[in-house]
Write a protein that holds these residues in place. Structure first.
Motif, PDB file in Angstrom:
ATOM      1  N   GLY A 145       0.856  -1.214  -0.042  1.00  0.00           N
ATOM      2  CA  GLY A 145       0.109  -0.003  -0.005  1.00  0.00           C
ATOM      3  C   GLY A 145       0.773   1.379   0.056  1.00  0.00           C
ATOM      4  N   TRP A 164      -0.638   1.909  -7.552  1.00  0.00           N
ATOM      5  CA  TRP A 164      -0.720   0.707  -8.742  1.00  0.00           C
ATOM      6  C   TRP A 164      -1.318   1.207  -9.841  1.00  0.00           C
ATOM      7  CZ3 TRP A 164       2.376  -3.446  -7.667  1.00  0.00           C
ATOM      8  CH2 TRP A 164       3.025  -3.698  -6.342  1.00  0.00           C
ATOM      9  N   SER A 193      -5.334   1.451 -10.001  1.00  0.00           N
ATOM     10  CA  SER A 193      -5.864   2.686  -9.593  1.00  0.00           C
ATOM     11  C   SER A 193      -5.856   3.855 -10.378  1.00  0.00           C
ATOM     12  CB  SER A 193      -5.149   2.937  -8.021  1.00  0.00           C
ATOM     13  OG  SER A 193      -3.845   3.222  -8.376  1.00  0.00           O
ATOM     14  N   GLY A 236      -8.945  -0.650   0.926  1.00  0.00           N
ATOM     15  CA  GLY A 236      -7.569  -0.842   0.564  1.00  0.00           C
ATOM     16  C   GLY A 236      -6.988   0.230  -0.469  1.00  0.00           C
ATOM     17  N   SER A 237      -7.055   1.388   0.219  1.00  0.00           N
ATOM     18  CA  SER A 237      -6.625   2.753  -0.535  1.00  0.00           C
ATOM     19  C   SER A 237      -5.268   2.863  -1.019  1.00  0.00           C
ATOM     20  CB  SER A 237      -6.905   3.964   0.356  1.00  0.00           C
ATOM     21  OG  SER A 237      -8.321   4.127   0.575  1.00  0.00           O
ATOM     22  N   GLY A 238      -4.390   2.279  -0.057  1.00  0.00           N
ATOM     23  CA  GLY A 238      -2.853   2.498  -0.589  1.00  0.00           C
ATOM     24  C   GLY A 238      -2.464   3.784  -0.274  1.00  0.00           C
ATOM     25  N   ASP A 275      -7.585   1.678   5.050  1.00  0.00           N
ATOM     26  CA  ASP A 275      -6.598   0.571   4.799  1.00  0.00           C
ATOM     27  C   ASP A 275      -5.951  -0.021   6.158  1.00  0.00           C
ATOM     28  OD1 ASP A 275      -4.211  -0.848   3.634  1.00  0.00           O
ATOM     29  OD2 ASP A 275      -4.353   0.349   1.904  1.00  0.00           O
ATOM     30  N   LEU A 276      -4.976  -0.752   6.228  1.00  0.00           N
ATOM     31  CA  LEU A 276      -4.150  -1.702   7.512  1.00  0.00           C
ATOM     32  C   LEU A 276      -3.627  -0.463   8.282  1.00  0.00           C
ATOM     33  CD1 LEU A 276      -3.132  -4.756   5.588  1.00  0.00           C
ATOM     34  CD2 LEU A 276      -4.755  -4.478   7.040  1.00  0.00           C
ATOM     35  N   LEU A 321      -9.547   0.215   8.141  1.00  0.00           N
ATOM     36  CA  LEU A 321     -10.662  -0.762   8.010  1.00  0.00           C
ATOM     37  C   LEU A 321      -9.900  -2.115   7.534  1.00  0.00           C
ATOM     38  CD1 LEU A 321     -14.137  -0.094   6.511  1.00  0.00           C
ATOM     39  CD2 LEU A 321     -12.985  -2.283   6.807  1.00  0.00           C
ATOM     40  N   ASP A 322      -9.802  -2.874   8.475  1.00  0.00           N
ATOM     41  CA  ASP A 322      -9.159  -4.079   8.159  1.00  0.00           C
ATOM     42  C   ASP A 322     -10.250  -5.175   7.733  1.00  0.00           C
ATOM     43  OD1 ASP A 322      -8.007  -6.792   8.140  1.00  0.00           O
ATOM     44  OD2 ASP A 322      -6.858  -6.407  10.023  1.00  0.00           O
ATOM     45  N   TRP A 323     -10.079  -5.562   6.366  1.00  0.00           N
ATOM     46  CA  TRP A 323     -11.288  -6.782   5.873  1.00  0.00           C
ATOM     47  C   TRP A 323     -11.336  -7.901   6.770  1.00  0.00           C
ATOM     48  CZ3 TRP A 323      -8.042  -6.896   0.659  1.00  0.00           C
ATOM     49  CH2 TRP A 323      -8.130  -5.191   0.232  1.00  0.00           C
ATOM     50  N   ALA A 330      -9.171  -0.443  -5.445  1.00  0.00           N
ATOM     51  CA  ALA A 330      -8.508  -0.857  -7.021  1.00  0.00           C
ATOM     52  C   ALA A 330      -7.437  -1.771  -6.343  1.00  0.00           C
ATOM     53  CB  ALA A 330      -7.865   0.306  -7.270  1.00  0.00           C
ATOM     54  N   ASP A 331      -6.912  -3.014  -7.265  1.00  0.00           N
ATOM     55  CA  ASP A 331      -5.996  -3.679  -7.142  1.00  0.00           C
ATOM     56  C   ASP A 331      -6.171  -4.421  -5.858  1.00  0.00           C
ATOM     57  OD1 ASP A 331      -4.118  -5.247  -7.587  1.00  0.00           O
ATOM     58  OD2 ASP A 331      -2.549  -3.817  -7.889  1.00  0.00           O
ATOM     59  N   TYR A 352      -4.759 -10.019  -3.694  1.00  0.00           N
ATOM     60  CA  TYR A 352      -3.410 -10.646  -4.123  1.00  0.00           C
ATOM     61  C   TYR A 352      -2.925 -11.644  -3.249  1.00  0.00           C
ATOM     62  CZ  TYR A 352      -1.957  -7.158  -0.666  1.00  0.00           C
ATOM     63  OH  TYR A 352      -1.825  -6.337   0.580  1.00  0.00           O
ATOM     64  N   HIS A 366      -8.076 -13.125  -0.135  1.00  0.00           N
ATOM     65  CA  HIS A 366      -8.742 -11.700  -0.355  1.00  0.00           C
ATOM     66  C   HIS A 366     -10.138 -11.734  -0.984  1.00  0.00           C
ATOM     67  CE1 HIS A 366      -4.361  -9.380  -0.178  1.00  0.00           C
ATOM     68  NE2 HIS A 366      -5.149  -9.384   1.137  1.00  0.00           N
TER      69      HIS A 366
HETATM   70  C1  LIG Z   1      -2.166  -3.660  -4.206  1.00  0.00           C
HETATM   71  S1  LIG Z   1      -2.472  -2.614  -2.941  1.00  0.00           S
HETATM   72  C2  LIG Z   1      -3.318  -1.225  -3.920  1.00  0.00           C
HETATM   73  C3  LIG Z   1      -3.304  -0.077  -3.439  1.00  0.00           C
HETATM   74  C4  LIG Z   1      -4.239   0.956  -3.747  1.00  0.00           C
HETATM   75  N1  LIG Z   1      -5.564   0.691  -3.895  1.00  0.00           N
HETATM   76  C5  LIG Z   1      -3.837   0.984  -5.330  1.00  0.00           C
HETATM   77  O1  LIG Z   1      -4.342   0.653  -6.512  1.00  0.00           O
HETATM   78  O2  LIG Z   1      -2.736   1.869  -5.657  1.00  0.00           O
HETATM   79  C6  LIG Z   1      -3.578  -3.533  -1.860  1.00  0.00           C
HETATM   80  C7  LIG Z   1      -4.039  -2.823  -0.631  1.00  0.00           C
HETATM   81  O3  LIG Z   1      -4.884  -3.476  -0.150  1.00  0.00           O
HETATM   82  C8  LIG Z   1      -4.628  -3.468   1.374  1.00  0.00           C
HETATM   83  N2  LIG Z   1      -4.992  -4.572   2.159  1.00  0.00           N
HETATM   84  C9  LIG Z   1      -4.527  -5.852   1.997  1.00  0.00           C
HETATM   85  N3  LIG Z   1      -5.288  -6.545   2.889  1.00  0.00           N
HETATM   86  C10 LIG Z   1      -5.781  -5.979   3.304  1.00  0.00           C
HETATM   87  C11 LIG Z   1      -6.947  -6.228   4.568  1.00  0.00           C
HETATM   88  N4  LIG Z   1      -6.934  -7.167   5.344  1.00  0.00           N
HETATM   89  N5  LIG Z   1      -7.574  -4.800   5.135  1.00  0.00           N
HETATM   90  C12 LIG Z   1      -7.490  -3.899   4.544  1.00  0.00           C
HETATM   91  N6  LIG Z   1      -6.519  -3.510   3.661  1.00  0.00           N
HETATM   92  C13 LIG Z   1      -5.801  -4.620   3.156  1.00  0.00           C
HETATM   93  C14 LIG Z   1      -2.820  -3.342   1.460  1.00  0.00           C
HETATM   94  O4  LIG Z   1      -2.515  -2.569   2.485  1.00  0.00           O
HETATM   95  C15 LIG Z   1      -2.915  -2.278   0.091  1.00  0.00           C
HETATM   96  O5  LIG Z   1      -2.721  -0.853   0.530  1.00  0.00           O
END
Ligand SMILES: C[S@@+](CC[C@H](N)C(=O)[O-])C[C@H]1O[C@@H](n2cnc3c(N)ncnc32)[C@H](O)[C@@H]1O
Length: 345
Positions: free
Chosen positions: A131, A135, A138, A177-179, A201-202, A232-234, A254-255, A258, A262
């Protein structure tokens, strides 16, 4: 003479060599020329600008500087500055995951054809902090948002109560998952005062996300947008479950896929937080990388099982800021989708 980025790339042997005992200024200028920006996410591969210096021999050149005592230079500070710059240039060549922290500028179009400029800070990356980087999907989704927001099924607030003040009419949006926050901040700039958005995000990602929201505060003030950030942790089931008023009219992601966990985690998060109104929308974009295709398929099935249906979808190609071993931009096919409740539910 050292060339510029606009010229044909020069050869590393044209740069000042350590055996010549160049001045500190000459070395710092040469190291500045060797700076690698991540590729800008283009819509076409042509948008990518080539390096100022041919790549052959650059690693050896940088190592020669790092391993030199630089004893002819006047001060320790100057020596340190040159070693630091040479190390940073070497890190950049180890892939985006090894790049130092940087600020990046993104241009996001609105429906009038104007562009909003967003600045995002990306800290130095570690492999488990995805994050911290922006990416490609996004970027594509942010540039597409203005069209999706104007689509025939215009997004409207789905509050069950009659609005009594202007604020009640605001669309409530949530990004999962805003990153670095590109999609959520683009949404905020585009919707202005007609919406509020909560970027999540985390815990380890949120401080940089909040920093990025504050970096763009002038744009948000100009557009009247309201942005908040938080964890907000999923994997944590909300307890108590969100009330109808706490649910969101729009959920963006977005994205987000992985790991094999998920698809379930994400859809189980969308379920309780998504407004039950028929105009409510989930908007996602994700890369169709071969290794993650099963997760994309599982995500689609779980969304259908939840009672959602695809309102609009499509595929597009972007160019990631990674490059292959020949220094070429990598094309990434991405899937965007807009979901609403199926009327059968
Ligand atoms: C590949 S990154 C994408 C970030 C952003 N959306 C972008 O596209 O640039 C995936 C995001 O999902 C978040 N993420 C992964 N597992 C998560 C969880 N259990 N709860 C919340 N966010 C999570 C990561 O921390 C990361 O920011």
């Amino acid at each position: 003479m050292i060339g510029t980025a606009a010229d044909k790339p020069i050869h590393v042997l044209d740069l000042p060599q350590i055996y010549e005992k160049p001045s500190g200024t000459e070395l710092l200028k040469a190291l500045a020329l060797l700076t690698l920006q991540p590729r800008s996410f283009g819509i076409t591969a042509d948008a990518v600008k080539g390096p100022a210096v041919q790549p052959e021999g650059v690693t050896r050149y940088l190592t020669s500087i790092i391993s030199s005592p630089l004893s002819w230079l006047d001060t320790e500070e100057l020596q340190e500055a040159i070693w630091d710059a040479a190390s940073a240039r070497l890190s950049e060549r180890s892939g985006r995951t090894a790049m130092p922290a940087m600020s990046r500028i993104f241009s996001i179009p609105n429906s009038s054809g104007e562009e909003h400029t967003l600045t995002l800070h990306e800290p130095s990356l570690t492999s488990d902090n995805l994050g911290m980087k922006t990416w490609v999907s996004s970027y594509l989704l942010s540039r597409r948002l203005h069209k999706l927001l104007e689509s025939p099924a215009e997004l409207v607030p789905t509050s069950s109560t009659e609005p009594s003040t202007p604020n009640d009419k605001q669309l409530r949006a949530l990004e999962l998952g805003s990153g670095t926050g590109l999609v959520g901040l683009s949404f905020a700039a585009l919707k202005g005062k007609s919406a509020t958005i909560h970027l999540t995000d985390l815990p380890e990602i949120v401080p940089n996300l909040a920093h990025n929201a504050s970096l763009n505060v002038e744009l948000m003030k100009t557009t009247g947008a309201s942005v908040t950030t938080g964890v907000l942790d999923w994997s944590v089931t909300p307890n108590p479950l969100p009330t109808a008023e706490e649910r969101f009219d729009v959920i963006l992601a977005a994205d987000p896929l992985y790991s094999p966990l998920h698809p379930k985690l994400l859809v189980d998060t969308i379920g309780p937080w998504f407004s039950r109104g028929l105009d409510a929308r989930v908007v996602t974009e994700m890369p169709l990388r071969a290794a993650y295709l099963p997760q994309v398929a599982e995500f689609r099935q779980r969304m259908l099982d939840l009672g959602l249906a695809v309102v609009e979808e499509g595929e597009e190609v972007g160019y990631d800021d990674w490059e292959n071993s020949s220094g070429e931009a990598l094309a990434v096919k991405c899937w965007w989708s807009v979901w609403g409740w199926s009327e059968k539910v």
